[in-house]
Design a protein around this motif. Structure first.
Motif, mmCIF file in Angstrom:
data_model
loop_
_atom_site.group_PDB
_atom_site.id
_atom_site.type_symbol
_atom_site.label_atom_id
_atom_site.label_comp_id
_atom_site.label_asym_id
_atom_site.label_seq_id
_atom_site.Cartn_x
_atom_site.Cartn_y
_atom_site.Cartn_z
ATOM 1 N N PHE A 150 0.825 -1.211 0.000
ATOM 2 C CA PHE A 150 0.000 0.000 0.000
ATOM 3 C C PHE A 150 0.861 1.264 0.000
ATOM 4 C CE2 PHE A 150 -1.942 3.299 2.780
ATOM 5 C CZ PHE A 150 -2.860 3.773 1.865
ATOM 6 N N ARG A 151 1.802 1.318 0.917
ATOM 7 C CA ARG A 151 2.589 2.548 1.081
ATOM 8 C C ARG A 151 3.398 2.877 -0.171
ATOM 9 N NH1 ARG A 151 7.624 3.873 4.056
ATOM 10 N NH2 ARG A 151 8.018 1.634 4.089
ATOM 11 N N LYS A 152 3.966 1.856 -0.804
ATOM 12 C CA LYS A 152 4.783 2.095 -1.989
ATOM 13 C C LYS A 152 3.928 2.321 -3.236
ATOM 14 C CE LYS A 152 8.762 1.444 0.117
ATOM 15 N NZ LYS A 152 9.718 2.563 0.314
ATOM 16 N N THR A 153 2.784 1.648 -3.300
ATOM 17 C CA THR A 153 1.925 1.791 -4.483
ATOM 18 C C THR A 153 1.307 3.171 -4.571
ATOM 19 O OG1 THR A 153 1.411 -0.577 -4.406
ATOM 20 C CG2 THR A 153 -0.039 0.811 -5.718
ATOM 21 N N LYS A 154 0.942 3.751 -3.425
ATOM 22 C CA LYS A 154 0.287 5.063 -3.471
ATOM 23 C C LYS A 154 1.254 6.185 -3.853
ATOM 24 C CE LYS A 154 0.609 6.467 1.400
ATOM 25 N NZ LYS A 154 -0.150 7.005 2.549
ATOM 26 N N GLU A 155 2.539 5.851 -4.026
ATOM 27 C CA GLU A 155 3.498 6.851 -4.501
ATOM 28 C C GLU A 155 3.318 7.159 -5.979
ATOM 29 O OE1 GLU A 155 7.379 5.425 -3.603
ATOM 30 O OE2 GLU A 155 7.158 5.608 -1.415
ATOM 31 N N PHE A 156 2.693 6.212 -6.725
ATOM 32 C CA PHE A 156 2.595 6.455 -8.164
ATOM 33 C C PHE A 156 1.211 6.182 -8.748
ATOM 34 C CE2 PHE A 156 4.241 2.192 -7.419
ATOM 35 C CZ PHE A 156 3.479 1.388 -8.253
ATOM 36 N N ILE A 157 0.211 5.826 -7.900
ATOM 37 C CA ILE A 157 -1.164 5.729 -8.381
ATOM 38 C C ILE A 157 -2.071 6.447 -7.373
ATOM 39 C CG2 ILE A 157 -0.709 3.528 -9.528
ATOM 40 C CD1 ILE A 157 -2.385 2.180 -7.360
ATOM 41 N N PRO A 158 -3.316 6.774 -7.753
ATOM 42 C CA PRO A 158 -4.228 7.437 -6.817
ATOM 43 C C PRO A 158 -4.438 6.607 -5.556
ATOM 44 C CG PRO A 158 -5.081 7.582 -9.044
ATOM 45 C CD PRO A 158 -3.894 6.670 -9.108
ATOM 46 N N LEU A 159 -4.742 7.304 -4.471
ATOM 47 C CA LEU A 159 -4.839 6.666 -3.157
ATOM 48 C C LEU A 159 -5.817 5.506 -3.132
ATOM 49 C CD1 LEU A 159 -4.147 6.596 -0.144
ATOM 50 C CD2 LEU A 159 -5.902 8.334 0.224
ATOM 51 N N TRP A 160 -7.030 5.715 -3.674
ATOM 52 C CA TRP A 160 -8.030 4.649 -3.656
ATOM 53 C C TRP A 160 -7.579 3.443 -4.450
ATOM 54 C CZ3 TRP A 160 -11.528 3.139 -0.535
ATOM 55 C CH2 TRP A 160 -12.204 4.054 0.269
ATOM 56 N N GLY A 161 -6.821 3.667 -5.510
ATOM 57 C CA GLY A 161 -6.270 2.547 -6.270
ATOM 58 C C GLY A 161 -5.302 1.733 -5.426
ATOM 59 N N SER A 189 -7.541 13.335 12.048
ATOM 60 C CA SER A 189 -6.444 13.231 11.098
ATOM 61 C C SER A 189 -6.372 14.449 10.189
ATOM 62 C CB SER A 189 -6.616 11.975 10.248
ATOM 63 O OG SER A 189 -5.667 11.949 9.207
ATOM 64 N N SER A 190 -5.161 14.806 9.830
ATOM 65 C CA SER A 190 -4.953 15.877 8.859
ATOM 66 C C SER A 190 -4.797 15.307 7.455
ATOM 67 C CB SER A 190 -3.703 16.674 9.207
ATOM 68 O OG SER A 190 -2.560 15.829 9.206
ATOM 69 N N ARG A 191 -4.857 13.973 7.342
ATOM 70 C CA ARG A 191 -4.670 13.301 6.055
ATOM 71 C C ARG A 191 -6.032 12.804 5.565
ATOM 72 N NH1 ARG A 191 0.609 11.134 5.303
ATOM 73 N NH2 ARG A 191 -0.229 9.202 4.452
ATOM 74 N N THR A 192 -6.575 13.402 4.548
ATOM 75 C CA THR A 192 -7.846 12.983 3.989
ATOM 76 C C THR A 192 -7.604 11.994 2.860
ATOM 77 O OG1 THR A 192 -7.925 14.711 2.294
ATOM 78 C CG2 THR A 192 -8.738 15.269 4.494
ATOM 79 N N LEU A 193 -8.690 11.444 2.333
ATOM 80 C CA LEU A 193 -8.557 10.483 1.234
ATOM 81 C C LEU A 193 -8.155 11.156 -0.066
ATOM 82 C CD1 LEU A 193 -11.561 8.091 1.882
ATOM 83 C CD2 LEU A 193 -9.141 7.666 2.258
ATOM 84 N N GLU A 194 -8.130 12.471 -0.085
ATOM 85 C CA GLU A 194 -7.676 13.157 -1.284
ATOM 86 C C GLU A 194 -6.173 13.403 -1.260
ATOM 87 O OE1 GLU A 194 -10.533 14.280 0.397
ATOM 88 O OE2 GLU A 194 -11.674 13.126 -1.088
ATOM 89 N N LYS A 195 -5.554 13.198 -0.081
ATOM 90 C CA LYS A 195 -4.119 13.506 0.023
ATOM 91 C C LYS A 195 -3.287 12.258 -0.218
ATOM 92 C CE LYS A 195 -4.577 17.364 3.266
ATOM 93 N NZ LYS A 195 -4.187 17.898 4.561
ATOM 94 N N ALA A 219 -5.909 -0.267 5.244
ATOM 95 C CA ALA A 219 -5.154 0.735 4.474
ATOM 96 C C ALA A 219 -5.628 2.143 4.819
ATOM 97 C CB ALA A 219 -5.308 0.464 2.977
ATOM 98 N N TRP A 220 -6.948 2.303 4.967
ATOM 99 C CA TRP A 220 -7.484 3.608 5.355
ATOM 100 C C TRP A 220 -6.978 4.016 6.739
ATOM 101 C CZ3 TRP A 220 -10.954 4.801 9.411
ATOM 102 C CH2 TRP A 220 -11.391 6.135 9.424
ATOM 103 N N VAL A 221 -6.979 3.082 7.682
ATOM 104 C CA VAL A 221 -6.479 3.361 9.036
ATOM 105 C C VAL A 221 -5.013 3.786 8.977
ATOM 106 C CG1 VAL A 221 -5.827 2.270 11.231
ATOM 107 C CG2 VAL A 221 -8.116 1.921 10.298
#
Length: 250
Positions: free
Chosen positions: A143-154, A244-250, A184-186
């Protein structure tokens, strides 16, 4: 594009290393099991701990992975209540599905393999080893490495799907997929690897306590308890997101 291919390759290498390390310990354990029969219940837990630990040592940014979240007590309580509500609710709903008709004898065999080992070994395997090692692999790396290059929900869906496939059957896979999305959301909103570990451990603990002790099972799967846990889970998710200061858009 080439940079992303390199990142995908790195993720696959970590996964391959994890699987190799797990199988290596499992094979060695099987070799010694005839001489030391007590190892039978411990091999899986030891293999998971070794594989997860080995992968963790390879990570160049391990300090970033294990940082403690802000408001750790408050966040931890939210995560625990969320885990209890999700785990009990999911198991209650899935208990209404006729899995024996869908998957046949495999369901019984899988359940016997999971719960057929002594209680104290299950606690080590499912409440300690699995949360640590599996969260390193699926949330800490995939999860952590994948969200570096694709959208968060992906990234959330890919890590959850990988987590589901890892469990090897439809019954556990469906449960793992739903939990994988939440895990992953948590991790994202808490910005701490320890929070999905805590969620994973809490969820597995309540399942094993309910299986082992009839009194616990009767309480947690009663209608009043299910209602209370559902409310607590929704409230905990809301509070966790609000803190949290981290939303699903970030």
């Amino acid at each position: 594009m080439n940079k992303n291919i390199g990142k995908i390759g790195a993720i696959l290498l970590y996964v391959a290393f994890y699987v190799t390390a797990y199988l290596l310990v499992a094979m060695v354990g099987m070799m010694f099991m005839q001489q030391f029969p007590f190892l039978q219940g411990w091999i899986g837990a030891l293999a998971m701990l070794f594989a997860g630990g080995a992968v963790f040592l390879l990570l160049p940014d391990k300090k970033e992975l294990v940082k403690v979240p802000q408001k750790p007590v408050f966040i931890s309580l939210c995560v625990i209540f969320l885990a209890l509500g999700v785990s009990v609710g999911m198991n209650f709903l899935m208990g209404m599905i006729p899995w024996e008709q869908i998957e046949g004898a495999n369901v019984t065999q899988d359940n016997e393999a999971m719960f057929g080992i002594p209680f104290y070994v299950r606690i080590l395997a499912y409440v300690v080893a699995a949360p640590l090692s599996e969260e390193i692999l699926f949330r800490g790396i995939i999860f952590r490495k994948t969200k570096e290059f694709i959208p968060l929900w992906g990234a959330i869906l890919i890590s959850a799907l990988a987590f589901a496939l890892y469990h090897g059957n439809l019954q556990q896979g469906l449960y793992a997929f739903v939990c994988g999305v939440i895990l992953a959301w948590v991790y994202h909103v808490s910005d701490s690897f320890w929070m999905p570990v805590l969620f994973h451990a809490s969820a597995n603990l309540i399942v094993n306590l309910a299986f082992e002790f009839t009194a616990v099972q009767k309480v947690v799967y009663s209608v009043p308890a299910l209602a209370v846990l559902a409310v607590l889970a929704v409230l905990s998710a809301f509070l966790l997101n609000s803190a949290s200061s981290r939303t699903l858009e970030k």
